[in-house]
Design a protein around this motif. Structure first.
Motif, PDB file in Angstrom:
ATOM      1  N   ALA A  59       0.826  -1.214   0.000  1.00 59.78           N
ATOM      2  CA  ALA A  59       0.000   0.000   0.000  1.00 59.78           C
ATOM      3  C   ALA A  59       0.859   1.263   0.000  1.00 59.78           C
ATOM      4  N   GLU A  60       2.005   1.205   0.672  1.00 56.96           N
ATOM      5  CA  GLU A  60       2.913   2.360   0.669  1.00 56.96           C
ATOM      6  C   GLU A  60       3.426   2.675  -0.725  1.00 56.96           C
ATOM      7  N   GLU A  61       3.430   1.674  -1.600  1.00 54.89           N
ATOM      8  CA  GLU A  61       3.904   1.862  -2.967  1.00 54.89           C
ATOM      9  C   GLU A  61       2.758   2.039  -3.954  1.00 54.89           C
ATOM     10  N   GLY A  62       1.541   2.159  -3.459  1.00 56.03           N
ATOM     11  CA  GLY A  62       0.398   2.411  -4.326  1.00 56.03           C
ATOM     12  C   GLY A  62      -0.372   1.179  -4.760  1.00 56.03           C
ATOM     13  N   ALA A  63       0.033   0.002  -4.314  1.00 57.60           N
ATOM     14  CA  ALA A  63      -0.697  -1.223  -4.645  1.00 57.60           C
ATOM     15  C   ALA A  63      -1.866  -1.389  -3.679  1.00 57.60           C
ATOM     16  N   TRP A  97      -1.939 -23.958  -0.247  1.00 59.91           N
ATOM     17  CA  TRP A  97      -1.725 -23.026   0.867  1.00 59.91           C
ATOM     18  C   TRP A  97      -2.997 -22.551   1.531  1.00 59.91           C
ATOM     19  N   GLY A  98      -4.112 -22.549   0.846  1.00 62.76           N
ATOM     20  CA  GLY A  98      -5.378 -22.275   1.509  1.00 62.76           C
ATOM     21  C   GLY A  98      -5.870 -20.842   1.514  1.00 62.76           C
ATOM     22  N   HIS A  99      -4.996 -19.864   1.500  1.00 66.50           N
ATOM     23  CA  HIS A  99      -5.447 -18.471   1.571  1.00 66.50           C
ATOM     24  C   HIS A  99      -4.817 -17.682   0.436  1.00 66.50           C
ATOM     25  N   LEU A 100      -5.646 -16.928  -0.264  1.00 60.76           N
ATOM     26  CA  LEU A 100      -5.187 -16.135  -1.405  1.00 60.76           C
ATOM     27  C   LEU A 100      -5.610 -14.691  -1.237  1.00 60.76           C
ATOM     28  N   THR A 101      -4.687 -13.801  -1.537  1.00 59.48           N
ATOM     29  CA  THR A 101      -5.003 -12.372  -1.647  1.00 59.48           C
ATOM     30  C   THR A 101      -4.430 -11.898  -2.970  1.00 59.48           C
ATOM     31  N   VAL A 102      -5.228 -11.152  -3.720  1.00 60.41           N
ATOM     32  CA  VAL A 102      -4.798 -10.633  -5.017  1.00 60.41           C
ATOM     33  C   VAL A 102      -4.574  -9.133  -4.870  1.00 60.41           C
ATOM     34  N   TYR A 103      -3.382  -8.700  -5.269  1.00 56.33           N
ATOM     35  CA  TYR A 103      -3.009  -7.283  -5.209  1.00 56.33           C
ATOM     36  C   TYR A 103      -2.841  -6.748  -6.622  1.00 56.33           C
ATOM     37  N   ARG A 104      -3.258  -5.500  -6.827  1.00 56.73           N
ATOM     38  CA  ARG A 104      -2.974  -4.818  -8.087  1.00 56.73           C
ATOM     39  C   ARG A 104      -1.839  -3.846  -7.818  1.00 56.73           C
ATOM     40  N   ALA A 105      -0.721  -4.066  -8.514  1.00 54.35           N
ATOM     41  CA  ALA A 105       0.447  -3.196  -8.413  1.00 54.35           C
ATOM     42  C   ALA A 105       0.704  -2.641  -9.807  1.00 54.35           C
ATOM     43  N   SER A 106       0.275  -1.440 -10.040  1.00 56.57           N
ATOM     44  CA  SER A 106       0.367  -0.767 -11.325  1.00 56.57           C
ATOM     45  C   SER A 106      -0.263  -1.636 -12.408  1.00 56.57           C
ATOM     46  N   ASP A 107       0.504  -2.177 -13.323  1.00 57.74           N
ATOM     47  CA  ASP A 107      -0.056  -2.957 -14.423  1.00 57.74           C
ATOM     48  C   ASP A 107       0.107  -4.466 -14.229  1.00 57.74           C
ATOM     49  N   MET A 108       0.293  -4.895 -13.000  1.00 58.66           N
ATOM     50  CA  MET A 108       0.510  -6.316 -12.705  1.00 58.66           C
ATOM     51  C   MET A 108      -0.389  -6.738 -11.550  1.00 58.66           C
ATOM     52  N   LEU A 109      -0.822  -7.988 -11.585  1.00 60.72           N
ATOM     53  CA  LEU A 109      -1.575  -8.569 -10.474  1.00 60.72           C
ATOM     54  C   LEU A 109      -0.682  -9.570  -9.770  1.00 60.72           C
ATOM     55  N   TYR A 110      -0.656  -9.490  -8.437  1.00 57.35           N
ATOM     56  CA  TYR A 110       0.085 -10.447  -7.621  1.00 57.35           C
ATOM     57  C   TYR A 110      -0.934 -11.356  -6.948  1.00 57.35           C
ATOM     58  N   PHE A 111      -0.906 -12.631  -7.278  1.00 57.07           N
ATOM     59  CA  PHE A 111      -1.698 -13.634  -6.576  1.00 57.07           C
ATOM     60  C   PHE A 111      -0.775 -14.172  -5.487  1.00 57.07           C
ATOM     61  N   VAL A 112      -1.049 -13.829  -4.236  1.00 59.46           N
ATOM     62  CA  VAL A 112      -0.158 -14.177  -3.135  1.00 59.46           C
ATOM     63  C   VAL A 112      -0.871 -15.193  -2.234  1.00 59.46           C
ATOM     64  N   PHE A 113      -0.146 -16.263  -1.932  1.00 62.13           N
ATOM     65  CA  PHE A 113      -0.700 -17.386  -1.182  1.00 62.13           C
ATOM     66  C   PHE A 113      -0.104 -17.414   0.220  1.00 62.13           C
ATOM     67  N   PHE A 114      -0.983 -17.592   1.200  1.00 62.93           N
ATOM     68  CA  PHE A 114      -0.606 -17.577   2.609  1.00 62.93           C
ATOM     69  C   PHE A 114      -1.005 -18.902   3.253  1.00 62.93           C
ATOM     70  N   ASP A 115      -0.245 -19.318   4.265  1.00 60.81           N
ATOM     71  CA  ASP A 115      -0.587 -20.522   5.010  1.00 60.81           C
ATOM     72  C   ASP A 115      -1.611 -20.182   6.095  1.00 60.81           C
ATOM     73  N   ASP A 116      -1.923 -21.147   6.945  1.00 65.42           N
ATOM     74  CA  ASP A 116      -2.936 -20.934   7.983  1.00 65.42           C
ATOM     75  C   ASP A 116      -2.520 -19.913   9.034  1.00 65.42           C
ATOM     76  N   GLU A 117      -1.209 -19.682   9.183  1.00 66.49           N
ATOM     77  CA  GLU A 117      -0.729 -18.648  10.108  1.00 66.49           C
ATOM     78  C   GLU A 117      -0.675 -17.279   9.427  1.00 66.49           C
ATOM     79  N   ARG A 118      -1.159 -17.211   8.175  1.00 64.79           N
ATOM     80  CA  ARG A 118      -1.220 -15.972   7.367  1.00 64.79           C
ATOM     81  C   ARG A 118       0.172 -15.461   7.000  1.00 64.79           C
ATOM     82  N   VAL A 119       1.110 -16.392   6.799  1.00 65.57           N
ATOM     83  CA  VAL A 119       2.468 -16.073   6.369  1.00 65.57           C
ATOM     84  C   VAL A 119       2.568 -16.370   4.874  1.00 65.57           C
ATOM     85  N   MET A 120       3.192 -15.469   4.116  1.00 67.77           N
ATOM     86  CA  MET A 120       3.339 -15.636   2.674  1.00 67.77           C
ATOM     87  C   MET A 120       4.161 -16.880   2.362  1.00 67.77           C
TER      88      MET A 120
END
Length: 128
Positions: A59-63, A97-120
């Motif tokens: 978020a600090e970088e605008g994503a 991994w069970g948990h997914l968060t999708v981030y939009r960073a400028s012209d790219m999407l990051y599909f980031v997967f986290f474990d049950d402890e919410r660690v990337m």
């Protein structure tokens, strides 16, 4: 008449070369852009951030968070809407991994997967 054919051939050859140069330039730009994002996320993955820490840092970088599906139906919808040709890879990693968060960073999407402890634990970059 012969000169006309020579000129037409020269213009056609120049047009083909020009088109090839534009195609290669576009390909190289996309490749470099993807590799920059890929390298960035590989360095982030080494730090094993939590979902909160990663979200704040991006978020600090605008994503921003584009999606955080909480059910299999929502996951399938996010993959269909934003996964592009990487749907199978995204489904496999989400299942592992069970948990997914999708981030939009400028012209790219990051599909980031986290474990049950919410660690990337993994990620996939998709051109947006």
């Amino acid at each position: 008449m012969r000169r006309v054919w020579i000129l037409a051939g020269a213009f056609a050859a120049a047009g083909v070369i020009f088109g090839l140069v534009l195609f290669l330039g576009d390909w190289a730009f996309d490749y470099r852009r993807h590799m920059l994002h890929q390298g960035r996320m590989e360095r982030v993955l080494e730090q094993r951030p939590t979902v909160e820490r990663l979200t704040a840092g991006l978020a600090e970088e605008g994503a921003f968070v584009l999606a955080a599906p909480s059910s299999p139906h929502e996951l399938e919808q996010v993959i269909a809407d934003h996964g592009g040709g990487r749907g199978l890879e995204i489904r496999e990693k989400a299942g592992r991994w069970g948990h997914l968060t999708v981030y939009r960073a400028s012209d790219m999407l990051y599909f980031v997967f986290f474990d049950d402890e919410r660690v990337m634990r993994d990620f996939t970059c998709v051109g947006g």
